[in-house]
Design a protein around this motif. Structure first.
Motif, PDB file in Angstrom:
ATOM      1  N   PHE A  52       0.851  -1.371  -0.082  1.00  0.00           N
ATOM      2  CA  PHE A  52       0.128  -0.009  -0.045  1.00  0.00           C
ATOM      3  C   PHE A  52       0.673   1.238  -0.010  1.00  0.00           C
ATOM      4  CE2 PHE A  52      -3.545  -2.500   1.882  1.00  0.00           C
ATOM      5  CZ  PHE A  52      -4.409  -2.514   0.897  1.00  0.00           C
ATOM      6  N   MET A  53       1.994   1.187   0.685  1.00  0.00           N
ATOM      7  CA  MET A  53       2.831   2.323   0.664  1.00  0.00           C
ATOM      8  C   MET A  53       3.407   2.596  -0.909  1.00  0.00           C
ATOM      9  SD  MET A  53       5.116   1.849   4.176  1.00  0.00           S
ATOM     10  CE  MET A  53       4.269   1.296   5.536  1.00  0.00           C
ATOM     11  N   ALA A  54       3.878   1.498  -1.318  1.00  0.00           N
ATOM     12  CA  ALA A  54       4.252   1.700  -2.877  1.00  0.00           C
ATOM     13  C   ALA A  54       3.180   2.297  -3.652  1.00  0.00           C
ATOM     14  CB  ALA A  54       4.844   0.195  -3.376  1.00  0.00           C
ATOM     15  N   ASP A  55       2.021   1.886  -3.483  1.00  0.00           N
ATOM     16  CA  ASP A  55       0.692   2.142  -4.241  1.00  0.00           C
ATOM     17  C   ASP A  55       0.659   3.747  -4.207  1.00  0.00           C
ATOM     18  OD1 ASP A  55      -1.813   3.022  -4.908  1.00  0.00           O
ATOM     19  OD2 ASP A  55      -2.798   0.938  -3.971  1.00  0.00           O
ATOM     20  N   GLY A  56       0.614   4.082  -2.973  1.00  0.00           N
ATOM     21  CA  GLY A  56       0.414   5.397  -2.572  1.00  0.00           C
ATOM     22  C   GLY A  56       1.489   6.408  -3.208  1.00  0.00           C
ATOM     23  N   TYR A  57       2.773   5.818  -3.119  1.00  0.00           N
ATOM     24  CA  TYR A  57       3.922   6.485  -3.821  1.00  0.00           C
ATOM     25  C   TYR A  57       3.733   6.545  -5.043  1.00  0.00           C
ATOM     26  CZ  TYR A  57       8.963   7.679  -4.077  1.00  0.00           C
ATOM     27  OH  TYR A  57      10.167   8.044  -4.422  1.00  0.00           O
ATOM     28  N   GLY A  58       3.570   5.545  -5.827  1.00  0.00           N
ATOM     29  CA  GLY A  58       3.497   5.520  -7.375  1.00  0.00           C
ATOM     30  C   GLY A  58       2.331   6.327  -7.839  1.00  0.00           C
ATOM     31  N   ARG A  59       1.170   6.480  -7.178  1.00  0.00           N
ATOM     32  CA  ARG A  59      -0.011   7.250  -7.645  1.00  0.00           C
ATOM     33  C   ARG A  59       0.441   8.885  -7.659  1.00  0.00           C
ATOM     34  NH1 ARG A  59      -5.884   5.736  -5.304  1.00  0.00           N
ATOM     35  NH2 ARG A  59      -5.510   3.431  -4.741  1.00  0.00           N
ATOM     36  N   GLY A 422       3.195   6.393   2.453  1.00  0.00           N
ATOM     37  CA  GLY A 422       4.083   6.157   1.162  1.00  0.00           C
ATOM     38  C   GLY A 422       3.724   7.593   0.337  1.00  0.00           C
ATOM     39  N   ALA A 423       2.437   8.267   0.593  1.00  0.00           N
ATOM     40  CA  ALA A 423       2.301   9.825   0.164  1.00  0.00           C
ATOM     41  C   ALA A 423       3.429  10.620   0.786  1.00  0.00           C
ATOM     42  CB  ALA A 423       0.961  10.096   0.309  1.00  0.00           C
ATOM     43  N   LYS A 424       3.661  10.468   1.882  1.00  0.00           N
ATOM     44  CA  LYS A 424       4.591  11.438   2.734  1.00  0.00           C
ATOM     45  C   LYS A 424       6.022  11.244   2.315  1.00  0.00           C
ATOM     46  CE  LYS A 424       5.037  14.625   5.961  1.00  0.00           C
ATOM     47  NZ  LYS A 424       4.218  15.978   6.029  1.00  0.00           N
ATOM     48  N   PHE A 425       6.364  10.097   2.021  1.00  0.00           N
ATOM     49  CA  PHE A 425       7.536   9.866   1.396  1.00  0.00           C
ATOM     50  C   PHE A 425       7.645  10.427   0.146  1.00  0.00           C
ATOM     51  CE2 PHE A 425       8.226   6.271   4.340  1.00  0.00           C
ATOM     52  CZ  PHE A 425       9.701   6.679   4.958  1.00  0.00           C
ATOM     53  N   ALA A 426       6.548  10.590  -0.898  1.00  0.00           N
ATOM     54  CA  ALA A 426       6.649  11.147  -2.049  1.00  0.00           C
ATOM     55  C   ALA A 426       6.604  12.466  -2.197  1.00  0.00           C
ATOM     56  CB  ALA A 426       5.536  10.536  -2.894  1.00  0.00           C
ATOM     57  N   ILE A 427       5.644  13.082  -1.300  1.00  0.00           N
ATOM     58  CA  ILE A 427       5.721  14.793  -1.174  1.00  0.00           C
ATOM     59  C   ILE A 427       5.635  15.087   0.304  1.00  0.00           C
ATOM     60  CG2 ILE A 427       4.354  16.738  -1.880  1.00  0.00           C
ATOM     61  CD1 ILE A 427       2.725  14.808  -3.930  1.00  0.00           C
TER      62      ILE A 427
END
Length: 552
Positions: A52-59, A422-427
């Protein structure tokens, strides 16, 4: 070098900066190769959470999020998260371990065919049988995962293959252009739009790409056509834009559904049938449907597409915009958006009718009005799956695309909290809030520890009702108010947060929500806010939607 070293070098060539996962014995060589690389490994507490972390990061990044697990139970634990990412079009690459190829032909410890298990929930899944095949296979995995429509690919690396000596180099990554739209298809689409009596746009998950959203905003402004979005298409047209008619998808009778019923031409942009079945919005049929998407339309008797523009969505919309300019420049806009003003105002008033309500437990719509006021236009809200998702989907509107992430293809409980990490790691500079039910949150509660350890300020708003609320709501609607036993007990969420070293608060009055959000986002690490919710509003909403008087 070892094949595992080459594998990591190939990941670096793909631009991978972090991997989420739980390693095992069979990943040992790869993990040691990672320690000598530029890639950060985010150790998780459950493989499903890692997916799920990878999912949020990828989106949010458009680049494949990467997750890792070992063989056997590690791979099976990934399945739900990978299925969610694949059906919700999130670019994701999964790396799984495997025992030595010398024992895979026979009964042996933890030996199972993980690749065959994962094929139905991925775009491509394969085992690396030779070390010198690593560059091609890694390049293919990322190319397919990120290619529209994006999804999941899986690479299995057996432990003996990881140790092979190889002499190879990563394959360079080159940016390529997607195919342009066919000019005849573009002409047919423009002719149908120009000749329409009452057109409408339905924007879906594929339209949230930045360039696509920009061109779609040009189209509505240029033509005067109003747009409705699916749950996953929020923010493509900003909520304060007069062309925005908000969200469709809760049930078959709502303001937006009536607008679609009245349309003679529907321009479906990036719409996936998994988001909301066409039988729910094309009840009367006999519409001209224009399908604009990366892939050809799915075959469905209620989605009888007359015109298909199959290409990069942004390019297709740009071509349509340019052709409309050329053909109709002296009489734009083609339609009077003021004719939608009464409908738009009716929806706006409907969505804000409970704003400022002070009853406790809090009403779902009151919570969401306050959350919307609190979060900025670029902040990100993630919704888990449950009764709260239906309220978020209808009531929470957005200013920008990709600022409300909902699992609405696979609809998996347990998605929102790990995906928020995942979103927090992304942004990292955005405020990230996930809304979860008390059931869904506890499905991945263990990864509070991951957020604490990594000092991630992700805030979870947990709606408390002590039941599987969405199932109860649906059963009540179907069986005249009756439902099966769906109640369960809950921990003290404030104490639960504290036991992990996180910040937590349970609300006892509606006036506490705003201050609690302020305090939660001021923390160094994760924060939990538990709020009792009045789900008696569920059936009231069902009844009210059935009695709506429409401004069409």
């Amino acid at each position: 070098m070892k094949a595992s070293d080459l594998f990591v070098r190939c990941l670096e060539a793909e631009g991978v900066t972090r991997i989420f996962g739980v390693p095992g014995e069979e990943n040992a060589d790869l993990m040691l190769s990672l320690t000598d690389s530029s890639i950060e490994f985010v150790l998780c507490r459950h493989e499903q959470a890692a997916a799920f972390m990878a999912d949020g990061y990828g989106r949010l990044t458009g680049k494949a999020g990467v997750c890792l697990a070992t063989l056997g139970p590690g791979a099976t634990n990934l399945v739900t998260g990978l299925a969610d990412a694949n059906m919700d079009r999130a670019p994701t690459v999964a790396i799984i371990g495997q025992g030595s190829t010398r024992r895979l032909h026979k009964e042996s410890h933890q030996n199972m065919d993980s690749i065959d298990m994962l094929r139905p929930v991925s775009k491509w899944a394969f085992s690396v049988h030779r070390g010198d095949a690593v560059p091609e296979m890694v390049r293919k995995a990322f190319k397919l995962a990120e290619r529209e429509k994006p999804g999941v690919t899986v690479l299995e690396l057996p432990e003996d293959v990881a140790r092979e000596d190889v002499n190879a180099e990563p394959i360079p990554v080159h940016k390529t252009r997607r195919a342009a739209a066919d000019h005849k298809a573009v002409k047919a689409a423009v002719d149908a739009i120009v000749g329409a009596r009452n057109p409408i746009i339905l924007s879906g998950n594929g339209a949230v790409r930045k360039r696509a959203a920009r061109q779609l905003r040009r189209l509505v402004s240029k033509t005067g056509i109003a747009a409705i979005n699916t749950f996953m298409g929020k923010g493509v047209i900003p909520r304060d834009d007069p062309h925005c008619l908000f969200t469709i998808g809760l049930q078959q009778r709502d303001h937006a559904n009536e607008a679609l019923d009245a349309a003679d031409v529907v321009v479906a942009v990036g719409y996936d049938l998994v988001e909301y079945a066409p039988s729910h919005w094309n009840r009367r049929g006999h519409k001209t449907i224009i399908h604009i998407d990366f892939d050809p339309a799915e075959v469905d008797e209620d989605y009888d597409v007359e015109i298909e523009v199959v290409a990069d969505i942004a390019d297709a919309l740009w071509q349509i915009n340019e052709r409309i300019n050329d053909e109709c420049g002296d009489r734009l806009p083609l339609f009077d958006i003021a004719s939608r003003a009464a409908l738009r105002q009716a929806i706006h008033d409907d969505l804000h009718r409970e704003a400022g309500d002070t009853t406790f437990p809090m009403k779902p719509q009151t919570i969401l009005n306050e959350v919307r006021e609190f979060l900025g236009p670029e902040d990100i809200l993630l919704s888990d799956v449950g009764a709260h998702k239906m309220w978020v989907s209808r009531y929470y509107q957005c200013d920008e695309a990709n600022t409300c992430l909902i699992s609405n293809g696979f609809c998996s409980m347990g998605f929102a909290f790990p995906a928020s990490m995942g979103a927090k790691f992304a942004i990292p500079d955005r405020r990230i809030l996930s809304i979860c039910g008390d059931a869904g949150f506890l499905m991945n509660v263990q990864d509070i520890e991951t957020a604490v350890r990594r000092k991630l300020n992700v805030v979870v708003l947990i709606w408390l009702d002590g039941e599987y609320g969405l199932i109860k709501w649906k059963q009540q609607n179907q069986f005249d108010g009756r439902h099966s036993d769906l109640a369960f007990g809950n921990p003290d969420f404030e104490m639960l947060a504290r036991s992990f070293g996180a910040w937590g608060r349970t609300l006892t009055a509606s006036c506490q929500l705003g201050p609690a959000l302020e305090d939660a986002f001021a923390q160094e690490g994760p924060a939990l806010i538990a709020v009792p919710v009045d789900y008696a509003e569920n059936r009231k909403l069902t009844k009210r939607l059935g009695e709506l008087q429409f401004a069409i």
